[in-house]
Scaffold this motif. Structure first.
Motif, mmCIF file in Angstrom:
data_model
loop_
_atom_site.group_PDB
_atom_site.id
_atom_site.type_symbol
_atom_site.label_atom_id
_atom_site.label_comp_id
_atom_site.label_asym_id
_atom_site.label_seq_id
_atom_site.Cartn_x
_atom_site.Cartn_y
_atom_site.Cartn_z
ATOM 1 N N ASP A 1 -33.143 -10.632 -23.154
ATOM 2 C CA ASP A 1 -31.622 -10.962 -22.960
ATOM 3 C C ASP A 1 -30.830 -11.092 -24.101
ATOM 4 O O ASP A 1 -29.711 -11.053 -24.306
ATOM 5 N N ARG B 1 -28.523 -7.871 -25.413
ATOM 6 C CA ARG B 1 -26.999 -7.525 -24.710
ATOM 7 C C ARG B 1 -26.237 -8.516 -25.536
ATOM 8 O O ARG B 1 -24.840 -8.557 -25.354
ATOM 9 N N ARG C 1 -33.418 -18.541 -18.264
ATOM 10 C CA ARG C 1 -32.656 -17.424 -18.805
ATOM 11 C C ARG C 1 -30.959 -17.462 -19.036
ATOM 12 O O ARG C 1 -30.442 -18.260 -18.442
#
Length: 996
Positions: free
Chosen positions: A290, A293, A532
């Motif tokens: 992630d 992004r 996350r």
């Protein structure tokens, strides 16, 4: 002989002898004057007169929940030490935890139930009457009931929840420092309000954004132990973590940092994102899921752009990013960085930085979470609004003191509540204004438990009979008033049946319970959970998470209220040990102050001790100035904890209350904002600061007292190197010295050490010592040191056998603070001994500088001849009953250690290396026909030290740990050129100065 005091004293002493009773009767002394010695009628199985009994329990002086062992002699607890079996604390205890003794023996405890009469005064009532009134109030609340407690993570909190629900009310938890920003920042970044555990011991680079993790943040005792293992320098294992502290004020953690960065207040989040942007841009860390992004949004927070906002240059930001990514990094946020209106966003930005570096799951572990799920300040604000609106008819308060920390809005709402009931051991501000006050047992006198972190169940048991038999446990009071059967101990054991079902492993409940009591609780491993980035984390990166309005100047400063390292939020203010314990940064005691940068003070025309009026939109206080370079210009800081209007003789009417400057409304993350803009008005008045910085040397750099080495130089040292050694003998004696050393080694190799006279010695590693002052309070507790009060401290009459000296140093790498414990050096060639005209100061065969109190006549020649200024003179009789300077008013005298004499007026005293512990171990070894083993004797200071910086043992035993540590190349003696041959070896402080 007259009929006055001399006759009565003579008869009292004589009455303790065989024929005393007959003589007392014959002399006609009344029965009310006779003091009888009553032996045990039935000897308790677990107590032997003269032998200590140890009980495991849990400390409740702050929300951390450290495990403690209580030392009990003849039915009274006299010392608290860390419990090595506990999962929290692991054998160590801070100063606040040790001062719990002065809570149980506090002379201002509530002894009987009190009810307010028609004239508004308190009157004593019976427990039967008190419970009847309390029960009627609960039944008549008709759902308009609120029970307000401090953080209760165990069975008592569960009981309050159940009772409040059954009565149609609610349970509100209030802690002045409740980590709301930390919880909300974790939710913004990871979607969970859990507070993870932080593995400081594993980290090779630590970056703290305002979190004072060595003192007041989460679990400071555990953090100190882990930090010392990471940041301490050990020969043969030269790896040493680097600590960088980011904050506008230097706290205790900042004092121990290798580098201090002082940004504009409120811009710490932007700084964290700038560091993260460098790591992602240059791919300095392995790619995390992630992160891709985020790269575009992180690109907005370049070092050049952020440098203009936060006041930290771009090169420093780039360097910190590369250093952080080079190893196992750990970034923490809290304290000052969480006190701003944007505190949650700052924490979220730091979480993003931890995620980018890969620290999450390694040094930041979700799963073994900290249990700080207390209520929020927003919930407390809602309760105050309901009180003000007349929607609360009965308010019950226990374990918290909102009357001190909330201020005017709370008191206006308080007046609208029909009935106020407080269950408390003390008449604090809240209890003093109640309608009904019920005396509560101290935590050392009652049953309870807690769950300080995931997988840990800590037990709290009564370690002694109640000091006041009229006090009761809060759980028992609530059960009785609500008409519930059984005691709180029954309720506690019932809840522990569930723990037994999980961890009993086939044992009976009784065996499981008794084993848990002996160890202080039980624990199981908590698995690490993966987290996350949350879906909306981009919002944190899109807008600048800073508060530019907090960038003040000398004439428009921003003020930060921080928790006192000694008094915390004020709950320790009724304990004289903590009042007389110097603040580790300012070294001020017995009152509060406002920290001001010298440049700011110069623009105001004030200096140390000048009184200024601080005016905020919410209140005003008068505070003395303490000038310090350890704060950013244009920023002010004040500690909480003082300014009580009640709470006993040691707390009442002392200094100002920092909470009076703060607002009562919750901020955007349901927390409280501890920063506020103030105006400053000089008054022309002055007050002297009560401080132990009396030696002019402490105002300078202290280069001869605290030695330092850079990390590179320390790594280059080889066995046998002595960079700080001064020549102790002429050159022509070198061959004789070498021959003597060979003879010593030969004797040791032949095993001839056994039977040699020991030389008790100590080694103090300044690379591990944090200056937390736990050792100072431990010395007070162990050796019956009197607290002398503010007036005598101002006259330099303090009696503290161990002090922590703090020096400021400033060079090309910035401002640094260095600390060292200073105590009697137990010199082999002691200058104090030959000058004593009555031979009260003498040398013991095992290398101690002894002191015969009964022989001393108080010439003070020894103090004048001591180069270390560690001998103290008793100017007053601090043990005199009812005297002006009485240090132990009853029942505070119950805390005195019976193994140590209480000194009289007119004698010199000093550190003895806890000689009572040495002789006790030697006597026990003699009974068992063996020698004293290395590590068997631990002075109180070494036992308490959370950073394990102090090592004690026999220097003549080459295999002892103290001999090995003292041989470290970093070792040196203070003022070694005087050739006093001290028994204390200091190991030089090591800093990462060359990387700064």
């Amino acid at each position: 002989m007259s009929d006055g005091m001399n006759r009565r004293r003579f008869l009292t002493v004589l009455g303790a002898t065989g024929g005393g009773a007959a003589l007392l009767g014959a002399c006609g002394v009344g029965e009310e004057q006779a003091q009888k010695l009553i032996p045990y009628l039935t000897q308790p199985e677990d107590q032997v007169p003269g032998i200590a009994t140890w009980y495991a329990t849990t400390c409740r002086e702050c929300p951390s929940g450290c495990g403690v062992r209580a030392k009990v002699r003849e039915g009274r607890v006299i010392k608290l030490e860390g419990n090595p079996d506990a999962q929290v604390g692991r054998g160590h205890l801070c100063a606040r935890g040790q001062a719990a003794l002065e809570g149980v023996y506090n002379p201002d405890r509530v002894t009987d139930p009190l009810a307010r009469n028609a004239q508004g005064q308190f009157e004593k009532i019976s427990w039967t009457d008190a419970l009847a009134r309390f029960g009627a109030n609960l039944k008549g609340a008709n759902g308009h009931l609120a029970i307000l407690t401090g953080q209760e993570s165990g069975s008592f909190g569960d009981l309050v929840d159940e009772l409040a629900k059954s009565l149609g009310g609610r349970h509100v938890v209030y802690e002045p420092f409740a980590f709301e920003a930390l919880r909300e920042g974790n939710r913004l970044a990871f979607g969970t309000t859990a507070v993870p555990s932080y593995d400081f011991a594993r980290a090779s680079y630590i970056l703290s954004f305002g979190a004072d993790f060595l003192d007041t943040w989460l679990s400071p005792v555990d953090h100190q132990t882990a930090f010392a293992r990471a940041h301490g320098f050990a020969a043969g294992n030269p790896a040493m973590a680097k600590l960088v502290f980011v904050g506008p004020r230097m706290s205790l953690t900042g004092m121990n940092a290798d580098e201090w960065l002082a940004p504009v207040p409120g811009t710490e989040g932007r700084l964290a994102l700038a560091v993260a942007s460098v790591i992602v841009r240059d791919r300095l860390a392995s790619a995390q899921p992630d992160v891709g992004r985020l790269s575009g949004l992180l690109g907005r927070h370049t070092p050049d752009a952020v440098a203009a906002v936060c006041g930290i240059d771009a090169k420093t930001i780039e360097r910190v990013a590369r250093e952080l990514a080079a190893g196992d990094g750990l970034v923490v946020a809290g304290g000052m960085a969480a006190h701003y209106p944007n505190g949650a966003e700052i924490v979220a930005a730091v979480n993003v930085l931890n995620y980018v570096t890969g620290a999450v799951g390694k040094t930041v572990q979700f799963g073994p979470n900290q249990n700080v799920e207390a209520g929020t300040f927003g919930q407390m604000a809602e309760l105050v609004a309901d009180m003000a609106g007349g929607r609360i008819s009965v308010l019950v308060v226990t374990g918290t003191n909102p009357g001190h920390s909330l201020g005017g809005a709370f008191w206006q709402a308080w007046a609208k509540v029909g009935t106020k009931v407080v269950i408390s051991p003390y008449l604090d501000e809240t209890a003093s204004a109640a309608d009904l006050v019920l005396p509560e047992l101290h935590p050392l006198e009652q049953w309870n438990d807690s769950r300080p972190r995931a997988g840990v169940w800590a037990l709290q048991q009564p370690v002694m009979q109640p000091v006041y038999a009229t006090a009761r446990a809060a759980g028992d009071v609530l059960l009785a008033a609500a008409g519930k059967p059984g005691s709180f101990k029954d309720y506690l054991q019932t809840s522990w049946h569930a723990v037994h079902g999980r961890l009993g492993h086939g044992t009976s409940f009784d065996d499981f319970w008794n084993d848990a009591l002996a160890k202080g609780g039980v624990a199981s491993a908590a698995s690490v959970e993966k987290v996350r980035l949350a879906a909306g984390v981009e919002r944190i990166l899109a807008g600048p998470p800073d508060a530019p309005a907090l960038d003040g100047g000398a004439h428009d400063p921003v003020l930060i209220a921080f928790p006192s390292p000694t008094l915390y939020d004020g709950r320790g203010a009724n304990k004289p040990w903590l009042q007389e314990l110097p603040d580790p940064v300012s070294k001020i005691m017995w009152h509060s102050w406002v920290e001001v940068h010298p440049d700011t003070a110069t623009s105001w025309g004030v200096t140390d001790g000048d009184l200024v009026v601080l005016q905020s939109p919410f209140g005003a206080v008068s505070a003395p100035v303490w000038m310090t370079p350890a704060i950013r210009p244009g920023v002010l800081a004040v500690p909480t904890g003082q300014g009580h209007t009640a709470f006993g003789r040691y707390a009442k009417d002392r200094s100002f209350n920092a909470f009076d400057l703060l607002g009562g409304a919750a901020n955007g993350y349901a927390g409280r904002t501890f920063t506020v803009r103030v105006s400053v008005k000089t008054t022309g008045d002055h007050r002297f600061l009560a401080t132990n910085v009396g030696d002019p040397r402490e105002l300078g750099g202290g280069e001869e007292i605290v030695r330092s080495l850079t990390y590179a130089k320390a790594k280059a040292l080889k066995p046998g190197d002595r960079p700080f050694r001064a020549r102790e003998y002429p050159v022509y004696a070198d061959s004789a010295e070498a021959g003597w050393a060979v003879a010593q080694r030969t004797e040791a190799a032949r095993g001839n050490y056994a039977g040699h006279q020991p030389r008790w010695a100590m080694a103090i590693d300044l690379a591990r010592c944090t200056g937390c002052s736990a050792c100072v309070t431990a010395c007070y507790a162990e050796n019956n040191l009197p607290t002398v009060g503010e007036d005598l401290v101002l006259r330099r009459r303090q009696i503290s056998w161990m002090r922590i000296e703090r020096y400021w140093r400033e060079d090309d790498h910035g401002l640094q603070a260095v600390v060292t414990p200073m105590l009697c050096q137990q010199c082999e060639q002691a200058p104090c001994e030959p000058v004593c005209p009555v031979f009260a100061a003498y040398h013991t065969p095992d290398g101690l500088n002894g002191q015969v109190y009964n022989r001393c006549v108080g010439t003070r020649y020894c103090a004048n001849n001591c180069a270390y200024k560690v001998r103290y003179f008793n100017w007053f009789n601090f043990a005199e009953r009812g005297g002006e300077w009485e240090a132990w008013p009853a029942p505070l005298d119950w805390q005195l250690n019976p193994d140590v004499t209480v000194r009289e007026k007119g004698v010199m005293e000093k550190c003895t290396f806890c000689v009572q512990r040495i002789r006790g171990a030697q006597n026990q070894a003699r009974l068992e026909d063996r020698t004293v083993q290395d590590g068997e004797i631990t002075p109180a200071c070494a036992q308490s030290c959370p950073s394990e910086a102090i090592v004690f043992g026999d220097l003549h035993d080459p295999a002892s740990r103290v001999a090995q540590v003292s041989a470290d190349p970093r070792g040196y003696h203070v003022f070694e050129e005087l050739n006093t041959r001290p028994g204390i070896t200091y190991l030089a402080r090591v800093v990462h100065a060359e990387e700064a």
